[in-house]
Design an enzyme around this catalytic site. Structure first.
Site, PDB file in Angstrom:
ATOM      1  CG  ASP A  13     -13.417  10.288 -71.609  1.00  0.00           C
ATOM      2  OD1 ASP A  13     -14.611  10.094 -72.115  1.00  0.00           O
ATOM      3  OD2 ASP A  13     -12.970   9.831 -70.597  1.00  0.00           O
ATOM      4  CG  ASP A 138     -18.621   9.345 -72.773  1.00  0.00           C
ATOM      5  OD1 ASP A 138     -18.378   8.402 -73.161  1.00  0.00           O
ATOM      6  OD2 ASP A 138     -18.562   9.580 -71.462  1.00  0.00           O
ATOM      7  CD  GLU A 139     -14.719   5.469 -74.054  1.00  0.00           C
ATOM      8  OE1 GLU A 139     -13.541   5.706 -73.882  1.00  0.00           O
ATOM      9  OE2 GLU A 139     -15.468   4.868 -73.376  1.00  0.00           O
TER      10      GLU A 139
END
Length: 411
Positions: A13, A138-139
């Site tokens: 993350d 974003d992850e």
């Protein structure tokens, strides 16, 4: 005989991703409470052409907007950790956040920039471990199980190499949790944020898991948490030792059984590495409630922009779709959705706009509304869609769809 490798799944993350990308080009804001959101970055975002022409790192602090000056219904996209210390979080309303930290600096979102950095860090991960489940900008989940070095120190050495490689290439930090499955890896990635690594081995699962409140698990929302609380179940230890049949009776066979399994840390979900999208959509929440007649010029422009952005997404990713839909959300937060399936696949903004306009005609627009969205479903890769449409043209059909000759409710 060599024993098979134990399952090691990582959840990576990026730390305060959007805000961190902004701080790369505006380092003068580092260490300060900063929130991103409210609107998209475009010409005029500072309200001063001379300042906007400066290199971003030379813009003086006093030129940036402060949260206390914001009015409207925008929401926080992300916030720096300095802002989070005041209780500000993602998806929080701007006006509420302004009460918590009025002096926080406010930056508009620049999604093109964030997507560019997203592609960079995911390409780095793929170099070390190619089996990746993309969970958004974003992850990601990463399967370490059979990757060289993925078992060393429970996956710590590989996680450290990936973390360092991302920082060296982008200047951004990330947090990584490595555990026996996706459920536990996601939890573990939060335990040493920011810029941390947490390794959870099978024998440590219940010791780490059971003290946590039930609501910490992704999939246990406020209503479920409240209902569990009424049953005397507050922590995952309580959930693990609850009667399984009582959970099934209270929550249904599938969800009740799932609650019991996850309390013991059981999660057999595989990584989903097929990234074929099922739909693409864009939506926007207005600064104020709008009306189809009173605000027709503004709505028409917003509507066109949404259709163009969906079309651009389809074109960039190489897909076309047959079903076009819209979503409206009213001030009481009730939503209305409508969709139309046409006789061919499209990624054309004009077609999407016309068909979406017909969907809007099926919704009562006499009331003001606060959100407008456009969506395209039934996607196929462009070449496959074109082949299917060519075959369909050779077949007799009853009638052609005629939406393109019809006007929109805003016009």
């Amino acid at each position: 005989m060599t024993s098979p490798p134990i399952r090691r799944i990582a959840h990576l993350d990026m730390d305060a991703f959007f805000a961190s990308v902004e701080l790369l080009r505006q380092p003068q804001l580092k260490g300060l409470p900063v929130v991103v959101g409210g609107r998209s970055r475009s010409a005029g975002w500072l309200g001063n052409a001379k300042l906007e022409a400066l290199p971003p790192e030379q813009i003086p602090l006093e030129a940036f907007a402060r949260l206390h000056s914001y009015t409207g219904r925008g929401v926080i996209t992300t916030a720096t950790y300095e802002a989070r210390q005041f209780g500000i979080g993602s998806a929080m309303g701007m006006m509420k956040a302004a009460k918590l930290c009025p002096d926080a600096y406010l930056l508009p979102a620049d999604f093109e920039q964030y997507r560019a950095y997203s592609r960079r860090f995911k390409a780095i991960i793929a170099h070390y471990a190619p089996e990746i489940e993309d969970r958004g900008v974003d992850e990601v989940y990463i399967d370490f199980s059979d990757v060289p070095g993925g078992q060393d120190e429970g996956g710590y050495l590989l996680a450290k190499r990936i973390q360092q490689a991302i920082f060296d290439d982008t200047g951004l930090t990330c947090s990584i949790g490595v555990a026996p499955n996706k459920l536990l890896a996601k939890l573990a990635s939060e335990w040493h944020k920011p810029n941390g690594i947490f390794i959870l081995m099978p024998e440590q699962v219940t010791d780490r898991l059971w003290p946590l409140p039930c609501k910490k698990v992704n999939g246990i929302g406020p209503k479920t948490s409240e209902k569990l609380d009424s049953m005397g179940i507050r922590h995952l230890h309580d959930l693990a030792h609850a009667d399984a049949q009582a959970l099934i009776d209270a929550f249904g066979p599938a969800y009740g059984a799932w609650l019991h399994r996850i309390a013991w840390g059981h999660d057999e979900r595989p990584l989903v590495t097929d990234s074929t999208p099922v739909s693409m959509s864009r939506e926007t929440t207005f600064e104020r409630d709008l009306h189809a007649r009173a605000d027709k010029a503004e709505l028409s422009a917003l509507f066109t922009h949404l259709c163009e952005r969906v079309a651009a997404d389809l074109q960039r990713k190489g897909y076309a779709g047959r079903t076009v839909g819209v979503k409206i959300r009213f001030p009481d937060f009730r939503s209305a959705t409508r969709a139309i399936t046409i006789d061919h696949h499209t990624q054309d903004a004009a077609v999407i706009r016309q068909v979406a306009g017909q969907c809007l005609k099926r919704i009562d627009l006499t009331r003001r509304f606060r959100l407008l969205g456009v969506k395209v479903d039934n996607l196929l890769p462009l070449e496959q869609a074109q082949q299917m449409d060519a075959k369909a043209q050779q077949q007799p059909k009853a009638a052609q769809y005629s939406a393109l000759q019809l006007s929109l409710p805003f016009e």
